[in-house]
Each structure stands twice: as structure tokens, then as C-alpha cells.
Design a protein around this motif. Structure first.
Motif, short mmCIF file in Angstrom:
data_model
loop_
_atom_site.label_atom_id
_atom_site.label_comp_id
_atom_site.label_asym_id
_atom_site.label_seq_id
_atom_site.Cartn_x
_atom_site.Cartn_y
_atom_site.Cartn_z
N ALA A 204 26.90 -32.25 -0.82
CA ALA A 204 26.49 -31.12 -1.65
C ALA A 204 24.97 -31.03 -1.67
O ALA A 204 24.28 -32.01 -1.90
CB ALA A 204 27.02 -31.27 -3.06
N ILE A 205 24.47 -29.84 -1.42
CA ILE A 205 23.03 -29.59 -1.48
C ILE A 205 22.72 -29.09 -2.89
O ILE A 205 23.37 -28.16 -3.38
CB ILE A 205 22.61 -28.54 -0.44
CG1 ILE A 205 22.96 -29.01 0.97
CG2 ILE A 205 21.11 -28.24 -0.54
CD1 ILE A 205 22.76 -27.93 2.03
N PRO A 206 21.70 -29.66 -3.55
CA PRO A 206 21.34 -29.15 -4.88
C PRO A 206 20.97 -27.67 -4.78
O PRO A 206 20.38 -27.23 -3.79
CB PRO A 206 20.12 -29.99 -5.26
CG PRO A 206 20.16 -31.19 -4.39
CD PRO A 206 20.86 -30.78 -3.14
N PRO A 207 21.30 -26.87 -5.79
CA PRO A 207 21.08 -25.42 -5.69
C PRO A 207 19.63 -25.03 -5.45
O PRO A 207 19.37 -24.02 -4.81
CB PRO A 207 21.59 -24.88 -7.03
CG PRO A 207 21.79 -26.05 -7.90
CD PRO A 207 21.90 -27.26 -7.04
N SER B 168 17.90 -14.95 -12.35
CA SER B 168 19.22 -14.59 -11.86
C SER B 168 19.53 -15.25 -10.50
O SER B 168 20.68 -15.23 -10.07
CB SER B 168 19.36 -13.07 -11.74
OG SER B 168 18.61 -12.58 -10.64
N VAL B 169 18.52 -15.82 -9.86
CA VAL B 169 18.72 -16.50 -8.58
C VAL B 169 19.33 -17.87 -8.84
O VAL B 169 18.86 -18.62 -9.71
CB VAL B 169 17.39 -16.62 -7.81
CG1 VAL B 169 17.57 -17.41 -6.51
CG2 VAL B 169 16.81 -15.25 -7.52
N GLU B 170 20.38 -18.20 -8.10
CA GLU B 170 21.07 -19.48 -8.30
C GLU B 170 20.11 -20.65 -8.08
O GLU B 170 19.40 -20.71 -7.07
CB GLU B 170 22.25 -19.62 -7.34
CG GLU B 170 23.03 -20.89 -7.58
CD GLU B 170 24.20 -21.06 -6.62
OE1 GLU B 170 24.81 -22.13 -6.69
OE2 GLU B 170 24.47 -20.16 -5.84
N GLY B 171 20.08 -21.55 -9.03
CA GLY B 171 19.22 -22.73 -8.95
C GLY B 171 17.98 -22.63 -9.82
O GLY B 171 17.36 -23.63 -10.13
N ASN C 102 12.05 -25.96 0.04
CA ASN C 102 11.52 -24.84 -0.74
C ASN C 102 12.49 -23.66 -0.76
O ASN C 102 12.08 -22.50 -0.86
CB ASN C 102 10.17 -24.40 -0.18
CG ASN C 102 9.13 -25.48 -0.33
OD1 ASN C 102 8.95 -26.02 -1.41
ND2 ASN C 102 8.48 -25.84 0.76
N GLY C 103 13.76 -23.94 -0.66
CA GLY C 103 14.77 -22.89 -0.57
C GLY C 103 14.81 -21.95 -1.75
O GLY C 103 14.95 -20.74 -1.58
N LEU C 104 14.68 -22.47 -2.96
CA LEU C 104 14.72 -21.62 -4.14
C LEU C 104 13.59 -20.60 -4.11
O LEU C 104 13.81 -19.41 -4.34
CB LEU C 104 14.65 -22.46 -5.42
CG LEU C 104 14.57 -21.70 -6.74
CD1 LEU C 104 15.79 -20.80 -6.93
CD2 LEU C 104 14.43 -22.67 -7.90
N VAL D 8 12.22 -25.29 -11.24
CA VAL D 8 11.24 -24.44 -11.92
C VAL D 8 10.55 -23.56 -10.88
O VAL D 8 10.01 -24.05 -9.90
CB VAL D 8 10.19 -25.28 -12.67
CG1 VAL D 8 9.12 -24.40 -13.30
CG2 VAL D 8 10.86 -26.15 -13.71
N VAL D 9 10.58 -22.24 -11.09
CA VAL D 9 9.90 -21.30 -10.21
C VAL D 9 8.53 -21.02 -10.81
O VAL D 9 8.41 -20.71 -12.00
CB VAL D 9 10.70 -19.99 -10.07
CG1 VAL D 9 9.93 -18.98 -9.23
CG2 VAL D 9 12.06 -20.27 -9.47
#
Length: 126
Positions: free
Chosen positions: A37-40, A104-107, A52-54, A82-83
Motif C-alpha cells: 500500500a502506498i500512503p495517499p 478535497s484531494v485525497e491525502g 511529491n505525488g500529493l 500538509v500542502v
């Protein structure tokens, strides 16, 4: 005489309790244990692992909702879930909408605004 007994006790070697020792073989873990499982916050745009996917997914979301012209004036990064939002916005009301879209973006767990400038032009009244 009591001093010699006392020094013998202090200098006596300490024997570890062998019943408290555990080895990896007693934990019964499978030899081929892997994390699947990849963390969101680490899921990239293509669904694969991306550190840096998020942040990249947030940029795409904001481009779709608000347009490329707005997003080019922003710098978006992440620290875990945190974004971090930096840059210039033309309107103060837009900041709230941006933050709602980011969350609203997952993660995304939290939005941190750093050095965010609002360049709203107020109407001149005479």
C-alpha cells in the motif's frame, strides 16, 4: 569487611535474562513480507509511488478548477500530508476556494499558507 562484600556485588557480572530474549525467528514473520500500500500523500499522478505525488495532484486539480494562469503564480509543495501554498493571488476570496479544493484531494490533511500575497485591486472612490 563490609566494603569488600559491597565491592564484590558492584563488580559482579550481570547475567542477561535469557527468557526475555527474542529472535526474529520466534516472531513468525513471512520471509517475503513487502509493503504494497502506498500512503495517499505519496501516490503520484499516474497512481505509482511519487514522493511529491500529493503536490503534483493538487496542481492538476487547481489547474482544472481555476485555470493554468492562476496556478502559474503559485508554488505548491508538500510536507507529508500538509500542502504548502505560496505565491500571489489576485483575490482574497479565491484563497478560501483554493484551500477547499486542495483539501478535497485525497491525502491532503491540512493547508499551510506561507508568504501568500493578495494583490486585490480595490476600487477607487472619490
Amino acid at each position: 569487611m563490609q566494603n569488600s562484600q559491597s565491592s564484590e556485588i558492584i563488580n559482579a557480572p550481570i547475567e542477561p535474562d535469557k527468557s526475555a530474549r527474542r529472535s526474529l525467528s520466534t516472531l513468525h514473520l513471512p520471509a517475503n513480507l513487502t509493503l504494497t500500500a502506498i500512503p495517499p500523500e505519496r501516490i503520484g499522478v499516474d497512481g505509482q509511488y511519487d514522493h511529491n505525488g500529493l503536490a503534483k495532484r493538487v496542481v492538476l486539480q487547481l489547474q482544472e478548477l481555476f485555470g493554468i494562469d492562476l496556478v502559474k503564480n503559485l508554488r505548491i509543495s508538500q510536507r507529508g500530508r500538509v500542502v504548502i501554498l505560496m505565491g500571489n493571488l489576485p483575490d482574497g476570496m479565491l484563497a478560501k476556494s483554493l484551500m477547499e479544493a486542495i483539501l478535497s484531494v485525497e491525502g491532503a490533511l491540512y493547508v499551510e499558507a506561507q508568504n501568500l500575497s493578495i494583490t486585490e485591486k480595490l476600487p477607487r472612490s472619490l
